[in-house]
Design a protein around this motif. Structure first.
Motif, PDB file in Angstrom:
ATOM      1  N   SER A   1       2.995  16.742 -13.131  1.00 12.85           N
ATOM      2  CA  SER A   1       3.048  18.181 -12.845  1.00 12.85           C
ATOM      3  C   SER A   1       4.307  18.811 -13.425  1.00 12.85           C
ATOM      4  O   SER A   1       4.271  19.898 -14.022  1.00 12.85           O
ATOM      5  CB  SER A   1       2.992  18.403 -11.332  1.00 12.85           C
ATOM      6  OG  SER A   1       1.795  17.889 -10.795  1.00 12.85           O
ATOM      7  N   ILE A   2       5.446  18.104 -13.250  1.00  9.93           N
ATOM      8  CA  ILE A   2       6.713  18.644 -13.776  1.00  9.93           C
ATOM      9  C   ILE A   2       6.665  18.733 -15.293  1.00  9.93           C
ATOM     10  O   ILE A   2       7.090  19.732 -15.899  1.00  9.93           O
ATOM     11  CB  ILE A   2       7.884  17.775 -13.301  1.00  9.93           C
ATOM     12  CG1 ILE A   2       8.047  17.910 -11.779  1.00  9.93           C
ATOM     13  CG2 ILE A   2       9.174  18.157 -14.018  1.00  9.93           C
ATOM     14  CD1 ILE A   2       9.047  16.960 -11.192  1.00  9.93           C
TER      15      ILE A   2
ATOM     16  N   LYS B   1       0.829  -1.203   0.000  1.00 10.97           N
ATOM     17  CA  LYS B   1       0.000   0.000   0.000  1.00 10.97           C
ATOM     18  C   LYS B   1       0.865   1.255   0.000  1.00 10.97           C
ATOM     19  O   LYS B   1       0.595   2.222  -0.721  1.00 10.97           O
ATOM     20  CB  LYS B   1      -0.921  -0.006   1.215  1.00 10.97           C
ATOM     21  CG  LYS B   1      -2.047  -1.026   1.131  1.00 10.97           C
ATOM     22  CD  LYS B   1      -2.954  -0.933   2.346  1.00 10.97           C
ATOM     23  CE  LYS B   1      -4.106  -1.914   2.248  1.00 10.97           C
ATOM     24  NZ  LYS B   1      -4.998  -1.832   3.440  1.00 10.97           N
ATOM     25  N   THR B   2       1.931   1.242   0.815  1.00 11.61           N
ATOM     26  CA  THR B   2       2.835   2.396   0.859  1.00 11.61           C
ATOM     27  C   THR B   2       3.515   2.606  -0.484  1.00 11.61           C
ATOM     28  O   THR B   2       3.637   3.740  -0.977  1.00 11.61           O
ATOM     29  CB  THR B   2       3.881   2.182   1.964  1.00 11.61           C
ATOM     30  OG1 THR B   2       3.210   1.941   3.206  1.00 11.61           O
ATOM     31  CG2 THR B   2       4.775   3.397   2.101  1.00 11.61           C
ATOM     32  N   TYR B   3       3.945   1.483  -1.104  1.00 11.87           N
ATOM     33  CA  TYR B   3       4.579   1.587  -2.418  1.00 11.87           C
ATOM     34  C   TYR B   3       3.594   2.119  -3.451  1.00 11.87           C
ATOM     35  O   TYR B   3       3.952   2.950  -4.302  1.00 11.87           O
ATOM     36  CB  TYR B   3       5.107   0.217  -2.837  1.00 11.87           C
ATOM     37  CG  TYR B   3       5.636   0.185  -4.249  1.00 11.87           C
ATOM     38  CD1 TYR B   3       6.883   0.727  -4.556  1.00 11.87           C
ATOM     39  CD2 TYR B   3       4.875  -0.374  -5.273  1.00 11.87           C
ATOM     40  CE1 TYR B   3       7.361   0.707  -5.852  1.00 11.87           C
ATOM     41  CE2 TYR B   3       5.344  -0.399  -6.570  1.00 11.87           C
ATOM     42  CZ  TYR B   3       6.594   0.137  -6.861  1.00 11.87           C
ATOM     43  OH  TYR B   3       7.053   0.124  -8.145  1.00 11.87           O
TER      44      TYR B   3
ATOM     45  N   ILE C   1       4.525   9.841  -7.149  1.00 16.02           N
ATOM     46  CA  ILE C   1       5.602  10.110  -8.118  1.00 16.02           C
ATOM     47  C   ILE C   1       5.024  10.372  -9.500  1.00 16.02           C
ATOM     48  O   ILE C   1       5.471  11.281 -10.221  1.00 16.02           O
ATOM     49  CB  ILE C   1       6.584   8.925  -8.136  1.00 16.02           C
ATOM     50  CG1 ILE C   1       7.337   8.851  -6.795  1.00 16.02           C
ATOM     51  CG2 ILE C   1       7.568   9.051  -9.287  1.00 16.02           C
ATOM     52  CD1 ILE C   1       8.188   7.625  -6.649  1.00 16.02           C
ATOM     53  N   ILE C   2       4.011   9.582  -9.892  1.00 19.28           N
ATOM     54  CA  ILE C   2       3.382   9.791 -11.204  1.00 19.28           C
ATOM     55  C   ILE C   2       2.756  11.177 -11.279  1.00 19.28           C
ATOM     56  O   ILE C   2       2.890  11.902 -12.281  1.00 19.28           O
ATOM     57  CB  ILE C   2       2.330   8.699 -11.467  1.00 19.28           C
ATOM     58  CG1 ILE C   2       3.009   7.321 -11.595  1.00 19.28           C
ATOM     59  CG2 ILE C   2       1.520   9.011 -12.714  1.00 19.28           C
ATOM     60  CD1 ILE C   2       3.970   7.217 -12.751  1.00 19.28           C
TER      61      ILE C   2
END
Length: 239
Positions: free
Chosen positions: A183-184, A168-170, A177-178
């Protein structure tokens, strides 16, 4: 010479009898035919009446039919009063009977005498206490057993829970990150678009400055063309 051994044997017999409890067996004839498996009720009842057995039973029931030694009485009914700490069986017997609400009993030298019906009251009370105690013991055992099973189950599921939580954390980290990458990339594309607009601004200004001359020339050309056409038309008409 024979008097000495005889006295010794008689003394030994008396000592043996004093340490035992006598039981009397009265025999009755089941039938007048003297045959097995035949019982004549009236004949047997008459023999018991004539032998005084029925009268002895009646007298016993009107008095103290139940007579128990102190240690046996305490051993049987001590569960009714577990808070009694006395080691004296006589005192324990008195306290047990008083706590059970019994009256009319008698305390002897070696036995306790209770009236008819009192044992019938004490035994159900004892069974009730034993039933409650058995229920508590069973509840404690089941609680302990279920607690052990739960501990084993929890120990066996902890690695699985750790793996699931890590997954779940991953997953949450991967989604973050996605989103950050999106956004970047969006910001980068926006910056590129802004830079393109800023780079094309002078060209657009230059185009705007040169646009009137082109319009004038076109107009002039159009006017000349019109005049030519007009002139050509007038010439045609004149011709």
């Amino acid at each position: 010479m024979a008097k000495g051994p005889h006295n010794q044997q008689l003394q030994s017999l008396l000592e043996t009898l004093s340490h035992t409890e006598p039981h009397y067996v009265r025999c009755v004839k089941p039938n007048s035919l003297l045959k097995p498996d035949i019982f004549e009720n009236q004949n047997i009842l008459q023999q018991l009446r004539c032998g005084g057995v029925m009268e002895a039973i009646r007298i016993s029931t009107t008095g103290f039919p139940t007579r128990k030694p102190y240690h046996e009485f305490v051993e049987r009914f001590k569960i009714l009063a577990l808070d009694i700490r006395s080691t004296n069986d006589i005192k324990c017997s008195k306290m047990l009977l008083e706590k059970a609400g019994q009256k009319g009993y008698q305390i002897g030298k070696t036995k306790v005498f209770v009236r008819a019906g009192q044992m019938a009251e004490l035994d159900p009370y004892r069974n009730e206490v034993l039933g409650r105690s058995a229920t508590k013991i069973r509840a404690k055992y089941l609680s302990h057993s279920n607690n052990k099973k739960f501990i084993l189950l929890r120990r066996s599921t902890m690695p699985t829970q750790t793996i699931v939580r890590a997954m779940k954390t991953y997953g949450a980290l991967y989604c973050s990150i996605i989103r950050m990458q999106a956004s970047i990339r969006g910001m980068a594309a926006s910056n590129i678009q802004i830079n393109r607009k800023l780079a094309g601004a002078p060209l657009m200004a230059q185009a705007r400055n040169s646009a009137p001359e082109l319009d004038v020339k076109v107009v002039i050309c159009d006017v000349n063309l019109g005049e030519t056409q007009i002139e050509s038309g007038s010439d045609y008409h004149l011709k």
